[in-house]
Design a protein around this motif. Structure first.
Motif, PDB file in Angstrom:
ATOM      1  N   ASP A 414      43.009  53.363  21.055  1.00 60.67           N
ATOM      2  CA  ASP A 414      44.420  53.794  21.272  1.00 60.67           C
ATOM      3  C   ASP A 414      45.301  52.922  22.171  1.00 60.67           C
ATOM      4  O   ASP A 414      46.341  52.701  22.003  1.00 60.67           O
ATOM      5  CB  ASP A 414      44.725  55.217  21.386  1.00 60.67           C
ATOM      6  N   ILE A 415      44.308  52.515  23.325  1.00 66.47           N
ATOM      7  CA  ILE A 415      45.410  51.727  24.146  1.00 66.47           C
ATOM      8  C   ILE A 415      44.288  50.525  24.602  1.00 66.47           C
ATOM      9  O   ILE A 415      43.056  50.756  24.663  1.00 66.47           O
ATOM     10  CB  ILE A 415      45.260  52.691  25.506  1.00 66.47           C
ATOM     11  N   VAL A 416      45.041  49.448  24.523  1.00 64.55           N
ATOM     12  CA  VAL A 416      44.415  48.048  25.193  1.00 64.55           C
ATOM     13  C   VAL A 416      45.003  47.712  26.578  1.00 64.55           C
ATOM     14  O   VAL A 416      46.139  47.657  26.741  1.00 64.55           O
ATOM     15  CB  VAL A 416      44.732  47.110  24.165  1.00 64.55           C
ATOM     16  N   LEU A 417      43.972  47.548  27.337  1.00 62.22           N
ATOM     17  CA  LEU A 417      44.491  46.918  28.849  1.00 62.22           C
ATOM     18  C   LEU A 417      44.012  45.563  28.905  1.00 62.22           C
ATOM     19  O   LEU A 417      42.740  45.305  28.936  1.00 62.22           O
ATOM     20  CB  LEU A 417      44.042  47.999  29.791  1.00 62.22           C
ATOM     21  N   ILE A 418      44.921  44.858  28.917  1.00 61.24           N
ATOM     22  CA  ILE A 418      44.671  43.029  28.867  1.00 61.24           C
ATOM     23  C   ILE A 418      44.466  42.643  30.531  1.00 61.24           C
ATOM     24  O   ILE A 418      45.399  42.722  31.304  1.00 61.24           O
ATOM     25  CB  ILE A 418      45.871  42.294  28.441  1.00 61.24           C
ATOM     26  N   ALA A 419      43.302  42.301  30.934  1.00 59.59           N
ATOM     27  CA  ALA A 419      42.727  41.964  32.295  1.00 59.59           C
ATOM     28  C   ALA A 419      42.351  40.790  32.068  1.00 59.59           C
ATOM     29  O   ALA A 419      41.085  40.624  32.478  1.00 59.59           O
ATOM     30  CB  ALA A 419      41.959  43.108  32.859  1.00 59.59           C
ATOM     31  N   ALA A 420      42.936  39.705  31.700  1.00 61.50           N
ATOM     32  CA  ALA A 420      42.288  38.440  31.241  1.00 61.50           C
ATOM     33  C   ALA A 420      42.696  37.351  32.279  1.00 61.50           C
ATOM     34  O   ALA A 420      42.703  36.031  32.150  1.00 61.50           O
ATOM     35  CB  ALA A 420      42.893  38.011  30.036  1.00 61.50           C
ATOM     36  N   GLY A 421      43.395  37.880  33.767  1.00 55.94           N
ATOM     37  CA  GLY A 421      43.431  36.887  34.650  1.00 55.94           C
ATOM     38  C   GLY A 421      44.994  36.572  34.756  1.00 55.94           C
ATOM     39  O   GLY A 421      45.874  37.145  33.884  1.00 55.94           O
ATOM     40  N   PHE A 422      45.545  35.719  35.426  1.00 54.02           N
ATOM     41  CA  PHE A 422      46.725  35.327  35.738  1.00 54.02           C
ATOM     42  C   PHE A 422      47.038  33.708  35.679  1.00 54.02           C
ATOM     43  O   PHE A 422      46.032  32.776  35.964  1.00 54.02           O
ATOM     44  CB  PHE A 422      47.169  35.815  37.153  1.00 54.02           C
ATOM     45  N   LEU A 423      48.063  33.403  35.076  1.00 56.26           N
ATOM     46  CA  LEU A 423      48.430  31.790  34.775  1.00 56.26           C
ATOM     47  C   LEU A 423      49.226  31.375  35.938  1.00 56.26           C
ATOM     48  O   LEU A 423      49.020  30.161  36.114  1.00 56.26           O
ATOM     49  CB  LEU A 423      49.397  31.811  33.605  1.00 56.26           C
ATOM     50  N   GLY A 424      49.587  32.049  36.933  1.00 58.37           N
ATOM     51  CA  GLY A 424      50.273  31.423  38.032  1.00 58.37           C
ATOM     52  C   GLY A 424      51.471  32.065  38.471  1.00 58.37           C
ATOM     53  O   GLY A 424      51.613  33.393  38.302  1.00 58.37           O
ATOM     54  N   SER A 425      52.335  31.485  39.112  1.00 59.27           N
ATOM     55  CA  SER A 425      53.686  32.023  39.845  1.00 59.27           C
ATOM     56  C   SER A 425      54.443  32.260  38.784  1.00 59.27           C
ATOM     57  O   SER A 425      54.557  31.604  37.557  1.00 59.27           O
ATOM     58  CB  SER A 425      53.985  31.236  40.918  1.00 59.27           C
ATOM     59  N   GLU A 426      55.571  33.129  38.879  1.00 57.96           N
ATOM     60  CA  GLU A 426      56.614  33.435  37.973  1.00 57.96           C
ATOM     61  C   GLU A 426      57.785  32.702  38.118  1.00 57.96           C
ATOM     62  O   GLU A 426      58.300  32.248  39.166  1.00 57.96           O
ATOM     63  CB  GLU A 426      56.873  34.909  38.408  1.00 57.96           C
ATOM     64  N   SER A 427      58.209  31.915  37.290  1.00 57.89           N
ATOM     65  CA  SER A 427      59.057  31.035  37.243  1.00 57.89           C
ATOM     66  C   SER A 427      60.742  31.122  38.053  1.00 57.89           C
ATOM     67  O   SER A 427      61.222  30.098  38.482  1.00 57.89           O
ATOM     68  CB  SER A 427      59.286  30.014  35.625  1.00 57.89           C
ATOM     69  N   TYR A 428      60.917  32.325  37.632  1.00 56.80           N
ATOM     70  CA  TYR A 428      62.296  32.414  38.335  1.00 56.80           C
ATOM     71  C   TYR A 428      62.399  32.201  39.531  1.00 56.80           C
ATOM     72  O   TYR A 428      63.585  32.052  40.353  1.00 56.80           O
ATOM     73  CB  TYR A 428      62.870  33.993  37.971  1.00 56.80           C
ATOM     74  N   VAL A 429      61.165  32.532  40.308  1.00 51.81           N
ATOM     75  CA  VAL A 429      61.146  32.373  41.961  1.00 51.81           C
ATOM     76  C   VAL A 429      61.004  30.857  42.270  1.00 51.81           C
ATOM     77  O   VAL A 429      61.757  30.438  42.879  1.00 51.81           O
ATOM     78  CB  VAL A 429      60.021  33.314  42.734  1.00 51.81           C
ATOM     79  N   THR A 430      60.126  30.129  41.410  1.00 52.47           N
ATOM     80  CA  THR A 430      59.985  28.817  41.902  1.00 52.47           C
ATOM     81  C   THR A 430      61.269  27.793  41.410  1.00 52.47           C
ATOM     82  O   THR A 430      61.754  26.922  42.196  1.00 52.47           O
ATOM     83  CB  THR A 430      58.809  28.072  41.048  1.00 52.47           C
ATOM     84  N   LYS A 431      61.973  28.337  40.390  1.00 51.41           N
ATOM     85  CA  LYS A 431      63.365  27.689  39.999  1.00 51.41           C
ATOM     86  C   LYS A 431      64.552  27.983  40.757  1.00 51.41           C
ATOM     87  O   LYS A 431      65.234  27.118  41.216  1.00 51.41           O
ATOM     88  CB  LYS A 431      63.587  28.022  38.612  1.00 51.41           C
ATOM     89  N   ALA A 432      64.290  29.113  41.392  1.00 54.05           N
ATOM     90  CA  ALA A 432      65.379  29.800  42.383  1.00 54.05           C
ATOM     91  C   ALA A 432      65.522  28.746  43.752  1.00 54.05           C
ATOM     92  O   ALA A 432      66.468  28.278  44.203  1.00 54.05           O
ATOM     93  CB  ALA A 432      65.337  31.022  42.823  1.00 54.05           C
TER      94      ALA A 432
END
Length: 495
Positions: A414-432
């Motif tokens: 009924d519920i899936v929780l994706i805990a497959a890690g992280f790809l890196g930083s969020e682009s809106y901050v680095t672009k800002a």
């Protein structure tokens, strides 16, 4: 070395955990600390080795061996044994800004590298660390230390996770004026919302934050830098800026049916749970309920385990945890000798609770999702899984996990929780801020031990710099970034 035979005279004794079926009734921490006398004897087990790998923080076999903060473990273990709690605190705090956090959530790299591991049980250094810092709060040793001199320099830190807090603490003690910006409603970053309350009760984060405020650090919450406030404004107002926003871009699962209702990223699930707990003890219903639901967690590691434990506390009907890779051995393999990090199977608190409640380990190895199946209303109801095996790629020569033909099967979910890690930083901050990023979208610096970005006066630290990692590494990064920022401001540094 107060007790040369301590490791032979005393058996390892750690804090006592509440039984799984009892502790799942709430979200409280569930370990009972030892008495001060028993903890003192645990300090006696430290051998004060000639080569103490516990504090080395060296990369051996591609993984860290010993504490990345180079904590003076033998020193404060000896001071603990001799009853000098105050000096033990000062030696501990010399290298670690937040032992009250690492003493609860660190996987204890110091213990894995302990020489006693060669032929017995390691010194329980993490619990000794926690006992030292909690005693320091009780006795008033860990009170606010307001800097006597201010430099007139201003530093903005974006993100209040462990790296941002460590940098803020260091730079403030140096005398700079530090302002920490946090987009959430509470400071703490992943410490506050990424780690469940039963692993780290939030009162301990608030206790330290309040001390930092008393010492002069300013916290501005509910402000999303890069959206609510322009990067140019900060660069004009502050002499230096440190980006410590974490690696908060979650890795997704690209399988047919992904758009079905009931599929969430683990970080969103954990954050909503903790926020609702803190705001109203779940009375606001502003969380993802697993009550009476079949839950599937995709991914192992700490985050996957946290999802298992949280789902059970919220009343899940069943919990299944998928891991793509084979099960690790129960004991060290011959090609994984001490003092390398032990690549062995770890059954964590969440899995222990699943075994107690459901009668079996929730983990299924060498398995992944092939398809999500929704009902007529678009709600997730099943998942098609497939078994995997390791095969060498003919072109690259590398081993890869590939599907086993005909091994598909379906499970109710009924519920899936994706805990497959992280790809890196969020682009809106680095672009800002206009900073360069590498192929993993981590903020680029000249080398791993440098923290200056491609933009003048902008630095970075933590997971945003090195990628998803441990709290202890984030603290290390924050301290090192603070040192580099201080040098750029003053022409020298004593940090």
């Amino acid at each position: 070395m107060g007790k040369p035979t301590g490791f032979m005279d005393y058996e390892r004794e750690d804090s006592v955990a509440v039984s799984p079926k009892e502790r799942i009734k709430n979200f409280n921490e569930f370990h009972t600390p030892l008495s001060k006398e028993k903890q003192r004897l645990q300090g006696a087990r430290c051998m004060d080795c000639g080569v103490p790998f516990c504090q080395a923080g060296m990369m051996i076999g591609g993984m860290a061996s010993g504490c990345p903060l180079n904590n003076l473990v033998p020193e404060w273990n000896d001071l603990l044994f001799n009853g000098n709690w105050k000096q033990a605190y000062h030696r501990l705090h010399k290298t670690n800004n937040f032992p009250e956090f690492t003493g609860r959530v660190c996987p204890a790299l110091c213990e894995k590298a302990c020489t006693c591991n060669l032929g017995g049980e390691p010194v329980c250094s993490r619990q000794n660390e926690l006992a030292i810092i909690e005693n320091a709060y009780e006795e008033g040793f860990a009170k606010a230390n307001v800097p006597k001199v201010r430099t007139g320099k201003k530093v903005a830190i974006i993100g209040s996770g462990p790296s941002g807090l460590a940098a803020a603490d260091q730079l403030n003690q140096r005398g700079h004026s530090v302002t920490v910006y946090e987009r959430s409603d509470r400071p703490g970053g992943l410490l506050m919302y990424g780690i469940p309350n039963m692993k780290l009760e939030k009162k301990y984060i608030e206790r330290k934050i309040n001390i930092m405020k008393e010492e002069g650090v300013e916290f501005i919450t509910g402000v999303n830098v890069g959206k609510d406030i322009k990067a140019d404004k900060l660069l004009k107002e502050y002499d230096r800026v440190i980006l410590a926003c974490g690696a908060s871009n979650p890795r997704d699962i690209k399988a047919p049916g992904r758009e079905a209702n009931g599929i969430y990223f683990a970080v969103d699930f954990l954050k909503a749970t903790t926020k609702s707990l803190l705001d109203s003890e779940f009375k606001d219903n502003a969380f993802i309920s697993t009550k009476g639901k079949n839950v599937m967690v995709i991914g192992g590691g700490d985050t996957g385990n946290d999802c298992v434990g949280t789902s059970i506390r919220l009343g899940a009907k069943s919990v299944l945890q998928l891991e793509m890779m084979p099960k690790a051995p129960d004991e060290r393999a011959a090609n994984n000798p001490w003092p390398e990090w032990p690549r062995v199977c770890k059954t964590d608190y969440g899995q222990e609770e699943a075994i107690a409640v459901f009668g079996h380990d929730p983990r299924v190895y060498c398995t992944t999702v092939k398809e999500f199946i929704a009902d007529k209303k678009g709600n997730l109801c099943k998942a098609k899984l497939v078994k995997l095996e390791s095969k060498k790629d003919a072109k690259t020569g590398r081993f890869q996990m590939v599907e086993i033909a005909g091994s598909e099967y379906e499970v109710d979910v009924d519920i899936v929780l994706i805990a497959a890690g992280f790809l890196g930083s969020e682009s809106y901050v680095t672009k800002a801020f206009g900073v360069d990023v590498n192929e993993r979208t981590n903020v680029k610096t000249d080398n791993p031990n440098s923290y200056a970005t491609s933009v003048k006066n902008v630095f970075t630290a933590g997971d945003m710099h090195r990628g998803q990692s441990l709290v202890v590494w984030a603290i290390h990064e924050g301290r090192e970034a603070a040192k580099e920022v201080d040098y750029s401001l003053m022409g020298y540094t004593n940090l």
